[in-house]
Write a protein that holds these residues in place. Sequence first.
Motif, PDB file in Angstrom:
ATOM      1  N   THR A 416       0.827  -1.208   0.000  1.00 53.73           N
ATOM      2  CA  THR A 416       0.000   0.000   0.000  1.00 53.73           C
ATOM      3  C   THR A 416       0.862   1.260   0.000  1.00 53.73           C
ATOM      4  O   THR A 416       0.502   2.262  -0.639  1.00 53.73           O
ATOM      5  N   LEU A 417       1.992   1.224   0.700  1.00 58.61           N
ATOM      6  CA  LEU A 417       2.902   2.365   0.663  1.00 58.61           C
ATOM      7  C   LEU A 417       3.457   2.585  -0.737  1.00 58.61           C
ATOM      8  O   LEU A 417       3.633   3.730  -1.175  1.00 58.61           O
ATOM      9  N   ARG A 418       3.726   1.506  -1.444  1.00 61.34           N
ATOM     10  CA  ARG A 418       4.188   1.644  -2.836  1.00 61.34           C
ATOM     11  C   ARG A 418       3.125   2.334  -3.690  1.00 61.34           C
ATOM     12  O   ARG A 418       3.439   3.186  -4.531  1.00 61.34           O
ATOM     13  N   GLU A 419       1.861   1.970  -3.478  1.00 61.76           N
ATOM     14  CA  GLU A 419       0.784   2.612  -4.228  1.00 61.76           C
ATOM     15  C   GLU A 419       0.705   4.101  -3.897  1.00 61.76           C
ATOM     16  O   GLU A 419       0.512   4.938  -4.793  1.00 61.76           O
ATOM     17  N   ALA A 420       0.844   4.437  -2.610  1.00 63.91           N
ATOM     18  CA  ALA A 420       0.792   5.848  -2.212  1.00 63.91           C
ATOM     19  C   ALA A 420       1.926   6.637  -2.862  1.00 63.91           C
ATOM     20  O   ALA A 420       1.720   7.755  -3.356  1.00 63.91           O
ATOM     21  N   ILE A 421       3.120   6.068  -2.879  1.00 62.26           N
ATOM     22  CA  ILE A 421       4.269   6.756  -3.468  1.00 62.26           C
ATOM     23  C   ILE A 421       4.109   6.882  -4.979  1.00 62.26           C
ATOM     24  O   ILE A 421       4.463   7.913  -5.569  1.00 62.26           O
ATOM     25  N   ASN A 422       3.553   5.861  -5.621  1.00 63.47           N
ATOM     26  CA  ASN A 422       3.325   5.942  -7.063  1.00 63.47           C
ATOM     27  C   ASN A 422       2.310   7.031  -7.403  1.00 63.47           C
ATOM     28  O   ASN A 422       2.443   7.729  -8.422  1.00 63.47           O
ATOM     29  N   LEU A 423       1.300   7.184  -6.551  1.00 67.50           N
ATOM     30  CA  LEU A 423       0.297   8.218  -6.782  1.00 67.50           C
ATOM     31  C   LEU A 423       0.854   9.614  -6.538  1.00 67.50           C
ATOM     32  O   LEU A 423       0.531  10.563  -7.263  1.00 67.50           O
TER      33      LEU A 423
END
Length: 642
Positions: A416-423
């Motif tokens: 989920t942190l990866r998704e936040a950083i990608n966004l």
Amino acid sequence: MNKLEKYLLYLTIFLVPVAFANLFSNFFDIPKILVLALGVALTLLLVAVRTLLGGKLTVGLSNFDFPLLLLLVAYLFSAFIRTPNKMDAFFFPGTVTIISAGVLLYFLINLVGANKKALGVTLFLSGTLVSVLYLLAAAGILAKIPLLPQFVKEPSFSSIGGLLPQALFLGTLLPLAIALVLAEKEATKKLFYAASLAVTSLALAVTIFNILPGKPDSPALPPYATSWAVAIESLKVSPVLGMGPGNYLTAFSRFKPLEYNATPLWAVRFTTAADFPLTLLAEAGLLALAALTLVYWKVLKGFKEKLSGGFDYEKGLFASLALSLVLLLIFPASTPLLVATFVLLAANSKVHEVIIPLSAGSAVGSRLPAAILTLPVIVGLGILGYYGGRAFFAEYQFRRAINFLVQNDGKGSYDTLREAINLNPYVDRYHVSYAQVNLALARAIAQNEDLTDTDRTTISQLIQQAIREGRATVTLNPQRSGNWEVLARTYQSIMAFATGADNFAIQTYNQAVALDPTNPNLRIALGGVYFALGRYDDAVRVFELAVLSKPDLANSHYNLAAGYREKGEIEKAIEQMNAVLSLVEKDSQDYQVAKAELENLEKRRPATEEGSENLTPPAPAEEPVISPPLTLPEEAIPPAGE
């Protein structure tokens, strides 16, 4: 469409003070920014469409236009030129978004012709709802509702986000509320307003009682002298534009005076000054201060005229405006108080309508002038909506990642942190958390007794990822000491994994100290790295500076005693340990630990390594977790400091 614009503005004004949600990491500020920005953007879109269809624009010019435009320009210029990480300025803490949306809200109120009484009623009803929610929480009624999140069940819950901001907001509305009760002729409405005033007054009284000095909810504010020193030093660096909106934390760490360490709040890094003007001065400089001064001057000019004669509704509006400006001079600003101030400025402005025709004479292309004016606004709002939506969804994902951590779900948090950083890759909090998760996973794998080649590869990848995320925090804002501290602690935590990490830790800690020179804890951490490497002369030198920066900090003396002990300077070590005993409570575990250390020193025997509550001795270097230790790649080298 004009009615829809008015209702949308009323709804925005009403919802900002009461907006909260546990969908984001900050339950109060981010929802308020979202409601404010969305409401202003949608209203502006409706105005643009109406202008395009109608072929004319009606502009409401008033006496506060120039200073508020100057304030907007000052914040925008300062954000783009001075703030290193624009996300801090526009998203969270989002100072520029709050100021920009507030100024636009003022102009939109005048442009759509919002009713002054409706504006006052909207603010008052919002304050009444804030009061009702607080009284229900204080009475323990909300705590009995199972479906509510835990933070809402707290007795000190306030939809404003804090009891001091709530007191300031409700106090600002009192003159307006009294004027509404006195001016209303209809009996039913008068009774309703009177009951609402009673509820608001009760909530205000309870709030003030609970924030008095000595109470558990008493607010912690930076000393005025410290705030003044930070503002003056910030002006020396950038007098016109300041250090940049959203960058007060950087200015505070860098410029707080040594005397601040003698206060009880010495370990707190504040994100705002003791009052709004000093925050504005440090962040946006003299240009913004000039704009704010003009606002005060124009309000002061109308003071005698507005308050002469009997007390009616318009005088109540002006009294609330004057009170809000006085409170901003004394206390820090909050989003609801700033929004209320902009609304009250609009309600007290003298509007002169000007109709600007935007249609050509011929039928073909008759709306071309209107299209030239409005289409860029519509397109710009669409672009801002897209990127703003990504930013808020990233914050939602970050909140989900925190929830996964609480549930001990490392993989869920990692993904989920990866998704936040990608966004949204421009928020340092995401990178800090992602680095910590990577390190935790690497340590968990390293605990296995028989490490396979696959395990070593995975550990190496996780460590490199942690370093990349730590470097990213520094890249986003190289002026912030806390970001360098995060990277330094990352290097320090992998000293047992990889060669070269120790030197990188020293390098980055030194940069953190340079940007927060009066912070004794940073020097203790740096000295701890030297101590772990057996460089006791360097460790003692750093620990001595920590003691000088805060002589009453027991942990500084404790670490310095350990350094002297390892150098064989027993008398100096005993002197420092005696200092520790004079600073800690006699009935604490720390006192017993220090006393035992002192007895060992007096017997000239090596000190035993026992745990303590707060005293944290520098630790020796860890044995390599992986043999042979990993070799860090070139990209793991810390970035150059400023």
